[in-house]
Design a protein around this motif. Structure first.
Motif, short mmCIF file in Angstrom:
data_model
loop_
_atom_site.label_atom_id
_atom_site.label_comp_id
_atom_site.label_asym_id
_atom_site.label_seq_id
_atom_site.Cartn_x
_atom_site.Cartn_y
_atom_site.Cartn_z
N THR A 243 -3.83 0.95 -5.84
CA THR A 243 -4.16 -0.11 -4.89
C THR A 243 -4.83 -1.26 -5.62
O THR A 243 -5.83 -1.07 -6.32
CB THR A 243 -5.11 0.41 -3.79
N TYR A 244 -4.25 -2.46 -5.48
CA TYR A 244 -4.75 -3.65 -6.15
C TYR A 244 -5.24 -4.66 -5.13
O TYR A 244 -4.67 -4.79 -4.04
CB TYR A 244 -3.65 -4.32 -6.98
N ARG A 245 -6.28 -5.38 -5.50
CA ARG A 245 -6.70 -6.56 -4.74
C ARG A 245 -6.13 -7.78 -5.46
O ARG A 245 -6.37 -7.98 -6.66
CB ARG A 245 -8.21 -6.65 -4.63
N ARG A 246 -5.36 -8.57 -4.74
CA ARG A 246 -4.72 -9.72 -5.35
C ARG A 246 -5.51 -10.99 -5.05
O ARG A 246 -5.86 -11.28 -3.90
CB ARG A 246 -3.28 -9.88 -4.86
N TYR A 247 -5.75 -11.77 -6.10
CA TYR A 247 -6.39 -13.08 -5.98
C TYR A 247 -5.35 -14.15 -6.30
O TYR A 247 -4.75 -14.14 -7.38
CB TYR A 247 -7.57 -13.20 -6.94
N GLU A 248 -5.15 -15.07 -5.37
CA GLU A 248 -4.07 -16.04 -5.51
C GLU A 248 -4.55 -17.47 -5.73
O GLU A 248 -3.73 -18.35 -6.00
CB GLU A 248 -3.16 -15.98 -4.28
N ASP A 249 -5.85 -17.70 -5.62
CA ASP A 249 -6.38 -19.02 -5.95
C ASP A 249 -6.93 -18.95 -7.37
O ASP A 249 -8.08 -18.62 -7.61
CB ASP A 249 -7.48 -19.42 -4.97
N ASP B 228 -4.34 -9.42 -10.34
CA ASP B 228 -4.55 -8.20 -9.57
C ASP B 228 -5.66 -7.37 -10.20
O ASP B 228 -5.69 -7.17 -11.42
CB ASP B 228 -3.27 -7.35 -9.54
N GLN B 229 -6.55 -6.87 -9.34
CA GLN B 229 -7.65 -6.02 -9.78
C GLN B 229 -7.47 -4.63 -9.16
O GLN B 229 -7.35 -4.49 -7.94
CB GLN B 229 -8.99 -6.61 -9.35
N LEU B 230 -7.46 -3.60 -9.99
CA LEU B 230 -7.31 -2.23 -9.50
C LEU B 230 -8.57 -1.80 -8.76
O LEU B 230 -9.67 -1.87 -9.30
CB LEU B 230 -7.03 -1.28 -10.66
N VAL B 231 -8.39 -1.34 -7.52
CA VAL B 231 -9.55 -0.91 -6.72
C VAL B 231 -9.44 0.53 -6.25
O VAL B 231 -10.39 1.05 -5.67
CB VAL B 231 -9.75 -1.85 -5.51
N GLY B 232 -8.29 1.19 -6.47
CA GLY B 232 -8.17 2.57 -6.04
C GLY B 232 -6.92 3.24 -6.55
O GLY B 232 -5.90 2.57 -6.81
N THR B 233 -6.97 4.55 -6.73
CA THR B 233 -5.80 5.34 -7.14
C THR B 233 -5.72 6.61 -6.30
O THR B 233 -6.73 7.12 -5.83
CB THR B 233 -5.86 5.73 -8.63
N GLU B 234 -4.51 7.10 -6.12
CA GLU B 234 -4.30 8.33 -5.36
C GLU B 234 -3.08 9.06 -5.92
O GLU B 234 -2.02 8.46 -6.11
CB GLU B 234 -4.08 8.02 -3.88
N VAL C 275 -0.17 -2.03 -2.58
CA VAL C 275 -0.08 -0.72 -3.24
C VAL C 275 1.21 -0.66 -4.05
O VAL C 275 2.27 -1.08 -3.60
CB VAL C 275 -0.10 0.43 -2.21
N GLU C 276 1.10 -0.13 -5.27
CA GLU C 276 2.25 0.15 -6.12
C GLU C 276 2.23 1.62 -6.50
O GLU C 276 1.19 2.14 -6.90
CB GLU C 276 2.23 -0.70 -7.38
N ILE C 277 3.36 2.27 -6.38
CA ILE C 277 3.47 3.67 -6.79
C ILE C 277 4.19 3.72 -8.12
O ILE C 277 5.30 3.19 -8.26
CB ILE C 277 4.21 4.50 -5.73
N LYS C 278 3.57 4.33 -9.10
CA LYS C 278 4.14 4.43 -10.44
C LYS C 278 4.51 5.87 -10.74
O LYS C 278 3.76 6.81 -10.44
CB LYS C 278 3.14 3.95 -11.48
N ALA C 279 5.69 6.04 -11.35
CA ALA C 279 6.11 7.34 -11.84
C ALA C 279 5.51 7.57 -13.21
O ALA C 279 5.77 6.80 -14.15
CB ALA C 279 7.64 7.43 -11.91
N LEU C 280 4.68 8.59 -13.36
CA LEU C 280 4.07 8.93 -14.63
C LEU C 280 4.74 10.16 -15.21
O LEU C 280 5.32 10.98 -14.47
CB LEU C 280 2.57 9.18 -14.46
N TYR C 281 4.64 10.33 -16.51
CA TYR C 281 5.28 11.46 -17.19
C TYR C 281 6.75 11.55 -16.79
O TYR C 281 7.27 12.60 -16.44
CB TYR C 281 4.56 12.76 -16.88
N ARG C 282 7.41 10.39 -16.82
CA ARG C 282 8.85 10.31 -16.53
C ARG C 282 9.19 10.82 -15.13
O ARG C 282 10.29 11.34 -14.91
CB ARG C 282 9.64 11.08 -17.59
#
Length: 742
Positions: free
Chosen positions: A233-239, A167-173, A218-225
């Protein structure tokens, strides 16, 4: 060690949410600070040599201990890189272009490690220990690539790795406002509502992203507890295809004895390649070039990767619970499973190779050693005193402001109270540490639990995607030998009987006049759940209606497990909500001047290549191939034995070439495979371990004696050139010349 229980508990509605946070909008307010942490590095922050389990929170001998500026670490988010600190410390400030290159060059490798692009043709570098299962997956009959190593001399020889992705990170919000908007403060109920909102929002954002590009998720992460939430937002490469991996003996040189130690001599590196949908090597926009001259002692270096988790924002009472209850019980269970595997592998090495048991054993031993080091940290009074000083500074600041005092003044005490509730449940919860674990649980019980959930949800009309998720997890439970399964079953039964007592109604129902060994023997001999194919057929036909002997066993154990798990999850949900609220207060007091705990989101860590003192001597900044061969020839043990081609290369290899190096970069589990970079974002190494002194950094970051261990870029090149004859690979990572096959 992966477990699926969290997903099922939430689905069943019998447990609290797994993501937490409560109250407020996530913004910050300017308020006076009574006592800020020290702004200078400690002169000496090593652990006490005579740490004892009887440590107290803030012992009188350390009443004057103060928190330090970097106690919470240096795992900076890319959204909040401290440019002024970088400029003052290293003489440069990462600008937008630098940060973009660092972000796009870094990767998540599969489900647990880090990696990076290291060529313009999609070449990926990570650790050998991160690649073990995938090396095994691409091995053909009779090859044994994990043991013997692999190198694709031509691109057509590169082997697709099934089930591997990067997975390559391509964006954050920042989605804190969306997660919190309209929700009332609460304890477990508030945490559950937010978890449901996060899950819904994540599905919505992923669907929107997939409409633009099917490779995005997209994965949402809880920061600062949970005080803040970020959507990644990640771009996934499967090959993804295997290009090169050294022999296991080099990737894990020194075995468990050398694990978490230094000086170290391991070639813990592997190379893969990402392919585009057209079948050609991917042309990434950004990749890390190679520094053939390598790093120098005291030079600034930077690790870019995805550290898994840390506990640097926990209260002292929470750390004491881990010290006195959670870690000791977990270690006892792991040691039991490790001993069972070790004995089985020694008795039947051929069978262990067939079932890939060594990888599981290595994982257990790695976890045991790592968590033993963490426990030692929690048994040190100075570490807890430093943490206690930080808590006291925060409380003083809260109490100095009326609005903060009213909202947050009692939270630390409430967190302390919850620890007592956890203590009451600790022994019973500890009996189920591996019960639902896809890797370490007894196969019959893990599959039976999946069948129990599957039938339960199907009768309640659960949507197809929920059922498919359970089946997907069930399919990942691999078979293993009957003899080993029996021993794991007996261990699980004995742990449950010990925790609940022989007079407990469920224990009586389960065993009656039989012993755990007798129950285990019947299950292994008669249950269809010993075989993955037969189990999946039973799952489709209706597991709980079958006459399989595992059904009455799981009918007895599942309610016990669910009830214990629900009670502990409810307490932990309340705890997480309070932790999130306290972190909101912390952000109001200090602002985002410190990084959040690791969450497997992309982080930038800074440090220097630096030696350190230990045992009356000095551990050097670098080790060389001289040390590798010295250990081979001086230690007549399998852990340090070199393969034949390495023994033959002794006269041609440059023995003075650096092989491993240490630095003060801040890492955690999940950082394995992170590129170690210089100021120009050139590869000088790849992180693969920490030393024992760094293990307590799980709770408090210290650099005095604590080090991250990496494979030196120069050592990688020397091995590729001299031992493996990997000229194609060397040319690719050291030049920009086109692949002659293109």
């Amino acid at each position: 060690m992966r477990t699926s229980i969290g997903r099922f508990v939430v689905i069943l509605g019998v447990g609290a949410a797994l993501l937490t946070g409560c109250g407020g909008s996530g913004g910050t307010t300017s308020v006076p600070v009574v006592e800020r942490p020290e702004q200078s590095e400690p002169v000496d922050d090593t652990l006490e040599a005579t740490a004892t389990p009887a440590a107290v929170s803030i012992p009188s001998a350390y009443d004057t201990v103060q928190a330090q500026r970097f106690d919470r670490g240096r795992m900076w988010t890319f959204e909040n890189v401290p440019t002024a600190y970088f400029r003052n410390t290293y003489g440069f400030a990462p600008d937008e272009e630098w940060r973009t290159r660092a972000k796009r060059g870094a990767l998540r490798f599969g489900s647990g490690c880090s990696a990076s692009f290291v060529s313009a043709r999609g070449l990926v570098m990570t650790n050998h220990h991160c690649a073990r299962e995938h090396i095994t997956d691409v091995s053909r009959d009779g090859e044994g690539l994990l043991k013997n190593g692999f190198y694709a001399a031509a691109r057509v020889e590169e082997r697709p790795a099934p089930n591997l992705y990067v997975d390559q990170l391509v964006g954050t919000e920042n989605v804190t406002g969306t997660v919190y908007g309209g929700l009332r403060e609460g304890r477990a109920a508030g945490a559950q509502a937010r978890e449901q909102r996060v899950e819904s929002l994540q599905e919505k954002l992923t669907a929107e992203a997939s409409e633009r590009d099917s490779s995005l998720r997209v994965e949402i992460k809880a920061l600062y507890r949970g005080a803040r939430y970020t959507a990644y937002t990640y771009r996934r490469y499967e090959d993804v295809r295997l290009v090169m991996a050294p022999e296991l003996q080099l990737g894990y040189f020194g075995g468990t004895e050398d694990n978490f130690t230094y000086p170290r001599y391991a070639l813990d590196v592997a190379f893969f390649r990402v392919y585009a949908p057209d079948g050609e090597p991917l042309r990434p926009e950004h990749h890390f070039s190679w520094d053939e001259e390598g790093a120098r002692s005291n030079e600034p270096v930077f690790a870019v990767g995805h550290p898994g988790s840390t506990s640097r924002l926990d209260m002292v009472s929470q750390l004491e619970y881990q010290r006195d209850h959670e870690l000791p019980r977990r270690l006892e269970t792991l040691r039991t499973r490790g001993d069972l595997l070790d004995r089985y592998i020694r008795r039947r090495p051929d069978s262990s190779d067939r079932y890939d048991l060594r990888n599981i054993y290595f994982s257990i031993e790695n976890t045991i050693k790592g968590q033993t080091g963490q426990l030692r940290g929690l048994q040190d009074s100075y570490l807890l005193a430093r943490r206690g000083a930080a808590v006291q500074a925060l409380q003083d600041s809260i109490l100095a402001v009326d609005s903060l005092r009213q909202s947050y003044g009692k939270i630390v005490g409430r967190i302390e109270g919850l620890q007592q509730s956890k203590v009451v449940m600790a022994e019973k919860a500890g009996a189920f540490v591996t019960f639902a674990n896809l890797e370490l649980g007894a196969r019959i019980l893990v599959r039976a639990l999946h069948g129990y959930y599957y039938d339960f949800l199907r009768t309640r009309g659960a949507p197809p995607d929920r059922l498919a998720a359970i089946r997907e997890d069930a399919e990942q439970v691999s078979d293993w030998p009957p003899g080993l399964e029996k021993e794991f079953l007996v261990a699980q039964f004995e742990e449950i009987r010990s925790a609940y007592g022989t007079d407990h109604p469920t224990v009586q129902r389960l065993f009656r006049t039989r012993t755990p060994e007798e129950v285990a023997t019947r299950l292994v001999e008669e249950s269809a759940l010993m075989d993955s194919t037969r189990f999946l057929s039973l799952l489709d036909e209706g597991y709980r209606k079958s006459d399989d002997p595992s059904v009455p066993v799981i009918e007895a154990l599942a309610p016990m497990f669910l009830n214990t798990n629900r009670q502990m999850q409810d307490v932990r949900a309340s705890e997480r909500t309070l932790n999130a609220r306290l972190s909101q207060a912390r952000l109001s007091v200090y602002g985002p001047t410190f990084p959040p705990d690791a969450t497997r989101s992309l982080r930038l860590s800074d440090g220097r290549v630096r030696s350190y003192s230990y045992n009356g001597t000095t551990a050097p900044s670098f080790t060389t191939f001289n040390g590798l061969y010295d250990r081979h020839f001086s230690r007549d043990e399998a852990a340090w034995a070199l393969p034949a081609q390495w023994r033959m290369a002794v006269d041609s290899i440059d023995l003075g070439t650096p092989l491993n190096l240490v630095s003060t970069v801040d890492i955690a589990g999940g950082s394995s495979g992170s590129a170690l970079l210089n100021e120009d974002l050139e590869v000088v190494g790849v992180v693969f371990d920490s030393n024992m002194e760094a293990l307590p950094n799980e709770y408090l970051y210290r650099r005095q004696g604590a080090r991250a261990v990496a494979v030196d870029a120069r050592g990688i090149l020397e091995a590729l050139r001299t031992v493996y004859g990997a000229d194609r690979l060397v040319e690719e990572i050291t030049t920009d010349e086109r692949d002659p096959e293109e």
